[in-house]
Design a protein around this motif. Sequence first.
Motif, PDB file in Angstrom:
ATOM      1  N   SER A   2       0.795  -1.110  -0.071  1.00  0.00           N
ATOM      2  CA  SER A   2      -0.046   0.022  -0.085  1.00  0.00           C
ATOM      3  C   SER A   2       0.845   1.234  -0.116  1.00  0.00           C
ATOM      4  CB  SER A   2      -1.003  -0.013   1.013  1.00  0.00           C
ATOM      5  OG  SER A   2      -1.773  -0.970   1.054  1.00  0.00           O
ATOM      6  N   VAL A   3       0.311   2.324  -0.658  1.00  0.00           N
ATOM      7  CA  VAL A   3       0.834   3.730  -0.785  1.00  0.00           C
ATOM      8  C   VAL A   3       0.385   4.855  -0.467  1.00  0.00           C
ATOM      9  CG1 VAL A   3       2.621   2.775  -2.516  1.00  0.00           C
ATOM     10  CG2 VAL A   3       0.496   3.988  -3.223  1.00  0.00           C
ATOM     11  N   ILE A   4       0.778   5.640   0.130  1.00  0.00           N
ATOM     12  CA  ILE A   4       0.021   7.229   0.753  1.00  0.00           C
ATOM     13  C   ILE A   4       0.673   8.198   0.128  1.00  0.00           C
ATOM     14  CG2 ILE A   4      -0.330   8.210   3.038  1.00  0.00           C
ATOM     15  CD1 ILE A   4      -0.277   5.631   4.251  1.00  0.00           C
ATOM     16  N   LEU A   5      -0.226   9.060  -0.026  1.00  0.00           N
ATOM     17  CA  LEU A   5       0.064  10.580  -0.320  1.00  0.00           C
ATOM     18  C   LEU A   5      -0.427  11.309   0.867  1.00  0.00           C
ATOM     19  CD1 LEU A   5       1.454  12.697  -2.314  1.00  0.00           C
ATOM     20  CD2 LEU A   5      -0.896  12.961  -3.318  1.00  0.00           C
ATOM     21  N   VAL A   8      -3.736  12.482   5.241  1.00  0.00           N
ATOM     22  CA  VAL A   8      -3.546  11.568   4.146  1.00  0.00           C
ATOM     23  C   VAL A   8      -4.688  12.058   3.293  1.00  0.00           C
ATOM     24  CG1 VAL A   8      -4.127   9.082   3.370  1.00  0.00           C
ATOM     25  CG2 VAL A   8      -3.341   9.592   5.633  1.00  0.00           C
ATOM     26  N   VAL A   9      -3.742  12.609   1.909  1.00  0.00           N
ATOM     27  CA  VAL A   9      -4.377  13.204   0.884  1.00  0.00           C
ATOM     28  C   VAL A   9      -5.126  12.153  -0.177  1.00  0.00           C
ATOM     29  CG1 VAL A   9      -4.306  14.637  -1.235  1.00  0.00           C
ATOM     30  CG2 VAL A   9      -3.158  15.266   1.192  1.00  0.00           C
ATOM     31  N   ASP A  10      -4.197  11.019  -0.294  1.00  0.00           N
ATOM     32  CA  ASP A  10      -4.688   9.855  -1.160  1.00  0.00           C
ATOM     33  C   ASP A  10      -4.007   8.486  -0.797  1.00  0.00           C
ATOM     34  OD1 ASP A  10      -5.975   8.681  -3.291  1.00  0.00           O
ATOM     35  OD2 ASP A  10      -4.668   9.179  -4.687  1.00  0.00           O
ATOM     36  N   ARG A  11      -4.449   7.542  -1.140  1.00  0.00           N
ATOM     37  CA  ARG A  11      -3.934   6.125  -0.830  1.00  0.00           C
ATOM     38  C   ARG A  11      -4.316   5.028  -1.816  1.00  0.00           C
ATOM     39  NH1 ARG A  11      -8.311   4.196  -0.337  1.00  0.00           N
ATOM     40  NH2 ARG A  11      -9.504   3.740   1.639  1.00  0.00           N
ATOM     41  N   PHE A  49      -4.880   3.088   5.511  1.00  0.00           N
ATOM     42  CA  PHE A  49      -5.008   4.391   6.265  1.00  0.00           C
ATOM     43  C   PHE A  49      -6.286   5.238   5.098  1.00  0.00           C
ATOM     44  CE2 PHE A  49      -0.879   3.360   7.543  1.00  0.00           C
ATOM     45  CZ  PHE A  49      -0.674   4.138   8.925  1.00  0.00           C
ATOM     46  N   PRO A  50      -7.275   5.479   5.984  1.00  0.00           N
ATOM     47  CA  PRO A  50      -8.529   6.236   5.238  1.00  0.00           C
ATOM     48  C   PRO A  50      -8.089   7.492   4.770  1.00  0.00           C
ATOM     49  CG  PRO A  50      -9.225   5.003   7.239  1.00  0.00           C
ATOM     50  CD  PRO A  50      -7.710   5.086   7.326  1.00  0.00           C
ATOM     51  N   ILE A  51      -8.689   7.813   3.653  1.00  0.00           N
ATOM     52  CA  ILE A  51      -8.318   9.125   3.110  1.00  0.00           C
ATOM     53  C   ILE A  51      -8.995  10.282   3.846  1.00  0.00           C
ATOM     54  CG2 ILE A  51      -9.006  10.841   0.846  1.00  0.00           C
ATOM     55  CD1 ILE A  51      -8.552   8.273  -0.797  1.00  0.00           C
ATOM     56  N   GLY A  52      -8.492  11.281   4.264  1.00  0.00           N
ATOM     57  CA  GLY A  52      -8.820  12.396   5.016  1.00  0.00           C
ATOM     58  C   GLY A  52      -8.425  12.105   6.741  1.00  0.00           C
ATOM     59  N   SER A  53      -7.762  11.039   6.853  1.00  0.00           N
ATOM     60  CA  SER A  53      -7.371  10.793   8.366  1.00  0.00           C
ATOM     61  C   SER A  53      -6.200  11.501   8.621  1.00  0.00           C
ATOM     62  CB  SER A  53      -7.195   9.283   8.402  1.00  0.00           C
ATOM     63  OG  SER A  53      -6.365   8.801   7.723  1.00  0.00           O
ATOM     64  N   TYR A  54      -6.354  11.930   9.667  1.00  0.00           N
ATOM     65  CA  TYR A  54      -5.074  12.505  10.551  1.00  0.00           C
ATOM     66  C   TYR A  54      -4.242  11.392  11.407  1.00  0.00           C
ATOM     67  CZ  TYR A  54      -7.385  16.817   9.129  1.00  0.00           C
ATOM     68  OH  TYR A  54      -7.963  18.027   8.337  1.00  0.00           O
ATOM     69  N   VAL A  55      -2.935  11.501  11.246  1.00  0.00           N
ATOM     70  CA  VAL A  55      -2.074  10.666  11.829  1.00  0.00           C
ATOM     71  C   VAL A  55      -0.855  11.366  12.515  1.00  0.00           C
ATOM     72  CG1 VAL A  55      -0.618   8.436  11.645  1.00  0.00           C
ATOM     73  CG2 VAL A  55      -2.605   8.954  10.172  1.00  0.00           C
ATOM     74  N   PRO A  56      -0.470  10.802  13.571  1.00  0.00           N
ATOM     75  CA  PRO A  56       0.845  11.985  14.366  1.00  0.00           C
ATOM     76  C   PRO A  56       1.929  11.660  13.546  1.00  0.00           C
ATOM     77  CG  PRO A  56      -0.412  10.386  15.844  1.00  0.00           C
ATOM     78  CD  PRO A  56      -0.905   9.921  14.644  1.00  0.00           C
ATOM     79  N   MET A  57       2.697  12.945  13.283  1.00  0.00           N
ATOM     80  CA  MET A  57       3.820  13.228  12.450  1.00  0.00           C
ATOM     81  C   MET A  57       5.027  12.253  13.243  1.00  0.00           C
ATOM     82  SD  MET A  57       3.873  17.066  11.107  1.00  0.00           S
ATOM     83  CE  MET A  57       5.049  16.719   9.904  1.00  0.00           C
ATOM     84  N   HIS A  58       5.097  12.338  14.544  1.00  0.00           N
ATOM     85  CA  HIS A  58       6.234  11.910  15.052  1.00  0.00           C
ATOM     86  C   HIS A  58       6.506  10.544  15.067  1.00  0.00           C
ATOM     87  CE1 HIS A  58       3.550  11.418  18.310  1.00  0.00           C
ATOM     88  NE2 HIS A  58       4.449  10.586  18.944  1.00  0.00           N
ATOM     89  N   GLY A  71       3.144  22.493  -3.121  1.00  0.00           N
ATOM     90  CA  GLY A  71       3.318  22.540  -1.564  1.00  0.00           C
ATOM     91  C   GLY A  71       4.231  21.260  -1.270  1.00  0.00           C
ATOM     92  N   ASN A  72       4.433  20.901   0.052  1.00  0.00           N
ATOM     93  CA  ASN A  72       5.227  19.685   0.546  1.00  0.00           C
ATOM     94  C   ASN A  72       4.135  19.010   0.739  1.00  0.00           C
ATOM     95  OD1 ASN A  72       7.631  21.482   0.292  1.00  0.00           O
ATOM     96  ND2 ASN A  72       7.108  22.493   2.204  1.00  0.00           N
ATOM     97  N   TYR A  73       4.691  17.654   0.253  1.00  0.00           N
ATOM     98  CA  TYR A  73       3.981  16.262   0.420  1.00  0.00           C
ATOM     99  C   TYR A  73       4.834  15.341   0.720  1.00  0.00           C
ATOM    100  CZ  TYR A  73      -0.366  18.605  -1.400  1.00  0.00           C
ATOM    101  OH  TYR A  73      -1.127  19.552  -1.738  1.00  0.00           O
TER     102      TYR A  73
END
Length: 261
Positions: free
Chosen positions: A109-112, A122-125, A136-145, A219-221
């Motif tokens: 699986s890949v994620i953008l 998560v913008v796309d997957r 990882f559902p599109i639109g979900s928020y996940v901790p950066m660290h 932007g940065n992705y």
Amino acid sequence: MTRQEPDGGDDGKQCGIQVIARAAAIMRTLGTHPQGLSLAAIAQAVGLPRSTVQRIVSALESEYLVEAARSGGFRLGPALGQLIYQTQTDIISLARPHLETLLERLQESVILATSANEKIYVVDRIVAEHELRVVFPIGSYVPMHSTAVGKALLSRMSDAQVRDLLPEPLPALTRNTHDLPSLLDELATIRQSGGLAADREEFIEGIYGFAVALDTYLGNYGIAVVAPASRIKGKDELFCKALLDCKRDIEQMIGAGKLPA
């Protein structure tokens, strides 16, 4: 005779360019301080008089590009979020063929994703066709660290910016999650490796991930590959090479230095 409006000439154009450059510098500074900054702090960061900063911030605030922060000072406003949302359709359509190639190459699986304060968004997957797979559902928020793609994006910031952005102490999501000092050490290594980052069961037990940041005019992705640890362990070189190839192909098309005419 027809009366003509006075022409500001090159001086007027240069003044307009200078104002735009200063406004951009202020917004970039606020972008690295999501909790907000005072006018004095902004002025110090961008090297401008406080009165100049106040005029520009007031103009940006009237367009909802900047807003008052709850903690005092100013932060980026909702209009900027709307603009970012509108660009996401472009980044998805442009990056999707390369994400599909990455999935076909690695069969995982890949994620953008992009950054959203101290989390990634998560913008796309694209999900790999395995009985045991990571979604990882599109639109979900996940901790950066605690994620590979989050750390890839954090590595583009200075240590001071990372400290300002992340909570202290960092939430320990698994026994492998970094604390802030060890995270900063890893970010230094990521910067030296060309931006490649890894998550070895730091977010979810049994899940590995590899990622790299993208520098685009949209932007940065970041792009990431995620999979059960049992399938991805020992394949660091294979996955990192595929990610760097995908990064190269996307940035050749929409890199930050390739702004459309």
